[in-house]
Design a protein around this motif. Structure first.
Motif, PDB file in Angstrom:
ATOM      1  N   THR A 133       1.092  -1.194   0.043  1.00 26.12           N
ATOM      2  CA  THR A 133       0.044  -0.075   0.089  1.00 26.12           C
ATOM      3  C   THR A 133       0.918   1.259  -0.195  1.00 26.12           C
ATOM      4  O   THR A 133       1.739   1.329   0.901  1.00 26.12           O
ATOM      5  N   ASN A 134       0.653   2.044  -0.957  1.00 26.86           N
ATOM      6  CA  ASN A 134       1.341   3.412  -0.956  1.00 26.86           C
ATOM      7  C   ASN A 134       0.516   4.520  -0.450  1.00 26.86           C
ATOM      8  O   ASN A 134      -0.765   4.726  -0.825  1.00 26.86           O
ATOM      9  N   GLU A 135       1.190   5.074   0.629  1.00 26.49           N
ATOM     10  CA  GLU A 135       0.686   6.203   1.270  1.00 26.49           C
ATOM     11  C   GLU A 135       0.805   7.534   0.427  1.00 26.49           C
ATOM     12  O   GLU A 135       1.829   7.718  -0.179  1.00 26.49           O
ATOM     13  N   VAL A 136      -0.280   8.111  -0.082  1.00 25.96           N
ATOM     14  CA  VAL A 136       0.101   9.424  -0.957  1.00 25.96           C
ATOM     15  C   VAL A 136      -0.594  10.498  -0.043  1.00 25.96           C
ATOM     16  O   VAL A 136      -1.649  10.623   0.278  1.00 25.96           O
ATOM     17  N   LEU A 137       0.587  11.425   0.300  1.00 25.27           N
ATOM     18  CA  LEU A 137       0.341  12.432   0.776  1.00 25.27           C
ATOM     19  C   LEU A 137      -0.662  13.588   0.056  1.00 25.27           C
ATOM     20  O   LEU A 137      -0.051  14.069  -0.853  1.00 25.27           O
ATOM     21  N   ALA A 138      -1.665  14.004   0.590  1.00 25.47           N
ATOM     22  CA  ALA A 138      -2.724  14.941  -0.163  1.00 25.47           C
ATOM     23  C   ALA A 138      -2.273  16.297   0.415  1.00 25.47           C
ATOM     24  O   ALA A 138      -2.450  16.493   1.493  1.00 25.47           O
ATOM     25  N   ARG A 163     -11.199  13.858 -12.049  1.00 21.71           N
ATOM     26  CA  ARG A 163     -11.453  12.285 -11.830  1.00 21.71           C
ATOM     27  C   ARG A 163     -11.477  11.888 -10.171  1.00 21.71           C
ATOM     28  O   ARG A 163     -12.112  10.875  -9.852  1.00 21.71           O
ATOM     29  N   GLY A 164     -10.972  12.801  -9.488  1.00 18.93           N
ATOM     30  CA  GLY A 164     -10.859  12.407  -8.135  1.00 18.93           C
ATOM     31  C   GLY A 164      -9.591  11.899  -7.535  1.00 18.93           C
ATOM     32  O   GLY A 164      -9.257  11.441  -6.419  1.00 18.93           O
ATOM     33  N   ALA A 165      -8.625  11.833  -8.484  1.00 20.35           N
ATOM     34  CA  ALA A 165      -7.260  11.501  -7.941  1.00 20.35           C
ATOM     35  C   ALA A 165      -6.692  12.541  -7.270  1.00 20.35           C
ATOM     36  O   ALA A 165      -6.366  13.824  -7.721  1.00 20.35           O
ATOM     37  N   VAL A 166      -5.681  12.372  -6.375  1.00 22.41           N
ATOM     38  CA  VAL A 166      -5.128  13.229  -5.556  1.00 22.41           C
ATOM     39  C   VAL A 166      -3.738  13.821  -6.420  1.00 22.41           C
ATOM     40  O   VAL A 166      -3.115  12.952  -6.957  1.00 22.41           O
ATOM     41  N   LEU A 167      -3.764  15.098  -6.256  1.00 22.22           N
ATOM     42  CA  LEU A 167      -2.496  15.445  -7.030  1.00 22.22           C
ATOM     43  C   LEU A 167      -1.183  15.211  -6.128  1.00 22.22           C
ATOM     44  O   LEU A 167      -1.235  15.695  -5.013  1.00 22.22           O
ATOM     45  N   GLN A 168      -0.241  14.508  -6.814  1.00 21.97           N
ATOM     46  CA  GLN A 168       0.964  14.036  -6.002  1.00 21.97           C
ATOM     47  C   GLN A 168       1.924  14.862  -6.107  1.00 21.97           C
ATOM     48  O   GLN A 168       2.768  14.944  -7.045  1.00 21.97           O
ATOM     49  N   PHE A 169       2.689  15.234  -4.879  1.00 24.04           N
ATOM     50  CA  PHE A 169       3.813  16.109  -4.934  1.00 24.04           C
ATOM     51  C   PHE A 169       4.738  15.750  -4.041  1.00 24.04           C
ATOM     52  O   PHE A 169       5.943  16.459  -3.825  1.00 24.04           O
ATOM     53  N   PHE A 170       4.415  14.562  -3.616  1.00 30.00           N
ATOM     54  CA  PHE A 170       5.704  13.773  -2.400  1.00 30.00           C
ATOM     55  C   PHE A 170       5.734  12.334  -2.583  1.00 30.00           C
ATOM     56  O   PHE A 170       4.441  11.661  -2.674  1.00 30.00           O
ATOM     57  N   ASP A 171       6.734  11.658  -2.829  1.00 29.25           N
ATOM     58  CA  ASP A 171       6.633  10.227  -2.941  1.00 29.25           C
ATOM     59  C   ASP A 171       7.104   9.611  -1.614  1.00 29.25           C
ATOM     60  O   ASP A 171       8.431  10.157  -1.269  1.00 29.25           O
ATOM     61  N   MET A 190      -6.463   7.684  -4.285  1.00 30.65           N
ATOM     62  CA  MET A 190      -7.698   8.260  -4.245  1.00 30.65           C
ATOM     63  C   MET A 190      -8.389   8.924  -2.998  1.00 30.65           C
ATOM     64  O   MET A 190      -9.445   9.086  -2.899  1.00 30.65           O
ATOM     65  N   HIS A 191      -7.291   9.033  -2.189  1.00 34.84           N
ATOM     66  CA  HIS A 191      -7.747   9.645  -0.719  1.00 34.84           C
ATOM     67  C   HIS A 191      -8.610   8.926   0.102  1.00 34.84           C
ATOM     68  O   HIS A 191      -9.359   9.205   0.728  1.00 34.84           O
ATOM     69  N   HIS A 192      -8.714   7.364  -0.084  1.00 31.73           N
ATOM     70  CA  HIS A 192      -9.402   6.668   0.906  1.00 31.73           C
ATOM     71  C   HIS A 192      -8.621   6.426   1.891  1.00 31.73           C
ATOM     72  O   HIS A 192      -7.276   6.239   1.941  1.00 31.73           O
ATOM     73  N   TRP A 239     -14.143  13.979   0.724  1.00 27.75           N
ATOM     74  CA  TRP A 239     -14.697  13.186  -0.598  1.00 27.75           C
ATOM     75  C   TRP A 239     -16.043  13.994  -1.069  1.00 27.75           C
ATOM     76  O   TRP A 239     -16.985  13.841  -0.237  1.00 27.75           O
ATOM     77  N   PRO A 240     -16.003  14.417  -1.950  1.00 26.09           N
ATOM     78  CA  PRO A 240     -17.154  14.817  -2.825  1.00 26.09           C
ATOM     79  C   PRO A 240     -17.904  13.545  -3.236  1.00 26.09           C
ATOM     80  O   PRO A 240     -17.337  12.537  -3.452  1.00 26.09           O
ATOM     81  N   ASN A 241     -19.422  13.479  -2.812  1.00 25.87           N
ATOM     82  CA  ASN A 241     -20.146  12.429  -3.324  1.00 25.87           C
ATOM     83  C   ASN A 241     -19.700  11.123  -2.414  1.00 25.87           C
ATOM     84  O   ASN A 241     -20.046   9.988  -2.610  1.00 25.87           O
ATOM     85  N   ASN A 242     -19.262  11.394  -1.131  1.00 28.57           N
ATOM     86  CA  ASN A 242     -18.994  10.520   0.001  1.00 28.57           C
ATOM     87  C   ASN A 242     -18.068   9.294  -0.313  1.00 28.57           C
ATOM     88  O   ASN A 242     -18.164   8.265  -0.096  1.00 28.57           O
ATOM     89  N   GLY A 243     -17.177   9.898  -1.222  1.00 31.72           N
ATOM     90  CA  GLY A 243     -16.177   8.599  -1.755  1.00 31.72           C
ATOM     91  C   GLY A 243     -16.343   7.993  -2.975  1.00 31.72           C
ATOM     92  O   GLY A 243     -15.598   7.308  -3.475  1.00 31.72           O
ATOM     93  N   CYS A 244     -17.366   8.465  -3.622  1.00 31.80           N
ATOM     94  CA  CYS A 244     -17.766   7.713  -5.009  1.00 31.80           C
ATOM     95  C   CYS A 244     -17.125   8.451  -6.001  1.00 31.80           C
ATOM     96  O   CYS A 244     -17.351   9.799  -5.885  1.00 31.80           O
ATOM     97  N   PRO A 245     -16.813   8.051  -7.053  1.00 36.73           N
ATOM     98  CA  PRO A 245     -16.145   8.945  -8.013  1.00 36.73           C
ATOM     99  C   PRO A 245     -17.415   9.805  -8.937  1.00 36.73           C
ATOM    100  O   PRO A 245     -16.829  10.803  -9.429  1.00 36.73           O
ATOM    101  N   PHE A 246     -18.488   8.985  -9.073  1.00 33.29           N
ATOM    102  CA  PHE A 246     -19.678   9.842  -9.465  1.00 33.29           C
ATOM    103  C   PHE A 246     -20.831   9.961  -8.496  1.00 33.29           C
ATOM    104  O   PHE A 246     -20.674   9.665  -7.311  1.00 33.29           O
TER     105      PHE A 246
END
Length: 407
Positions: free
Chosen positions: A117-122, A134-142, A219-221, A398-405
């Motif tokens: 599991t990759n942690e993505v700092l948002a 699309r709901g994907a986090v902009l990634q600025f840190f690895d 996806m910021h889950h 999460w807009p839409n409570n975590g759903c992409p649509f």
């Protein structure tokens, strides 16, 4: 993001903005993205991995260095109504139609599982996590290499094929230049004007390094580690006769850089980053088939399961059976849990054969279980007071409570 930048190219040819110190047209950004995707596709088909010498930038952006699926591992996941993207369940839904019911997970064999599991700092700007359309986090840190992505050493915006496309699409949306229909959603786009102007080089006071929210994936889950069998928000279940053997989690431990933590995590885990944690069977916010009977004849069962050989080098918690949330009416009997044959029953270590968390009641553990790494029964008390709920803060997680649509 590809369909969005293509729509912008088709409807607004010549659209341009400054990105990373130079002016780029929508055609430039689209072509760069498509070329990058094509290079990865070609390399993986021909060599099974990205050619780091020929396509260095693609290697840095997309290389799957563990060669396994990036994300939490499940063998079975049963959840109530809605996406299972938040923290572990706390209380069963009061809406009977939203519950899972009468679940049977019986006589299955799962073995030789390897996950990462990759942690993505948002980044959080103007109180909102920065998501693209699309709901994907902009990634600025690895978080794995512990280095910035698309940022120069002086803190200015450098960009890459992904970030350029995400930011250009967001600017076009903010300007009313791109208004896709229902097929291409727009409402989850949250890229803020200060970040866009920073990417354009006109907001030199802006810094990205103090804006990271931790404990989420791409996806910021909410990150919950890996769980082989997970059942939540469920009335009545039987988890019986399953064998789970040889599970390895390759995730590294958490990094620093956190300004705050994901607001969707369970109350007990508000700042607990579990990306490397591993559970065999986890149930949360569950009850007996008839909750009024507690552990009577209608109890739910976890029985005759065998859990062996779990490995997670960076985990803080490796558990066999975990009873979480306000759960009640569960019988636990005739299970064999030996997570590591070299580890015994030591209350001070991270290995636990059975854990029953503080808000669970009426859980009947029979003496015919064998938990080699012991049992941890937390002191009974109600769930702590809830930390800020994302839905009460304008949906900034999460807009839409975590759903992409809009579902």
């Amino acid at each position: 993001i590809r369909p969005y930048i293509k729509a912008l190219k088709d409807t607004n040819p010549g659209f341009s903005m400054t990105l990373g110190g130079s002016t780029k047209t929508v055609e430039d950004v689209y072509n760069n993205l498509i070329t990058s995707i094509a290079n990865v596709f070609h390399d993986v088909r021909n060599y099974e991995f990205i050619d780091a010498d020929t396509h260095k930038e693609e290697w840095e952006l997309y290389n799957n260095f563990n060669r396994v699926v990036d994300g939490p591992c499940y063998v079975f996941l049963v959840h109530g109504k809605g996406p299972a993207v938040g923290g572990f369940g706390e209380e069963m839904s009061t809406d009977d139609s939203a519950l899972s019911k009468d679940v049977n997970i019986v006589n299955n064999n799962a073995e030789n599982i390897k996950c990462f599991t990759n942690e993505v700092l948002a980044a959080v700007v103007d109180t909102r996590v920065q998501n693209d359309a699309r709901g994907a986090v902009l990634q600025f840190f690895d978080a794995n290499n512990e280095e910035y992505i698309g940022v120069y050493p002086d803190g200015s915006y450098k960009g890459n094929v992904n970030l350029d496309a995400q930011i250009m699409v967001s600017k076009a949306m903010n300007m009313g230049q791109l208004m896709p229909g229902d097929i291409l959603q727009t409402n989850v786009n949250s890229v803020a004007a200060p970040l866009i102007s920073w990417a354009e080089g006109t907001n030199t006071a802006f810094t990205i390094k103090d804006k990271f929210r931790c404990n989420g994936d791409s996806m910021h889950h909410v990150i919950k580690g890996s769980i082989m069998i997970r059942v939540e928000d469920c009335q009545g279940f039987d988890i019986q006769g399953n064998t789970i053997d040889q599970v390895e989690i390759l995730s590294k431990g958490p990094v620093g850089m956190c300004n705050d933590f994901h607001l969707g995590a369970a109350v007990q885990d508000a700042s607990d980053r579990m990306l490397a944690d591993l559970r065999g069977i986890s149930v949360a916010a569950v009850s007996a088939y008839d909750p009024s009977l507690s552990t009577g004849n209608d109890a739910s069962f976890i029985s005759h399961n065998t859990l062996t050989n779990f490995k997670a080098g960076s985990a803080k918690f490796i558990g066999g059976i975990d009873i979480q949330g306000a759960s009640e009416g569960v019988n636990i009997e005739n299970n064999y849990v030996n997570l590591d044959h070299t580890i015994g029953n030591d209350a001070s270590d991270r290995w636990v054969g059975l854990r029953i968390r503080q808000s669970a009641v009426a859980v009947n553990v029979k003496k015919n279980n064998n938990f080699v790494q012991g049992e941890l029964i937390e002191t009974r008390r109600k769930l702590p007071e809830y930390h800020p709920n994302p839905s009460l803060l304008g949906g900034n997680e999460w807009p839409n409570n975590g759903c992409p649509f809009n579902h």
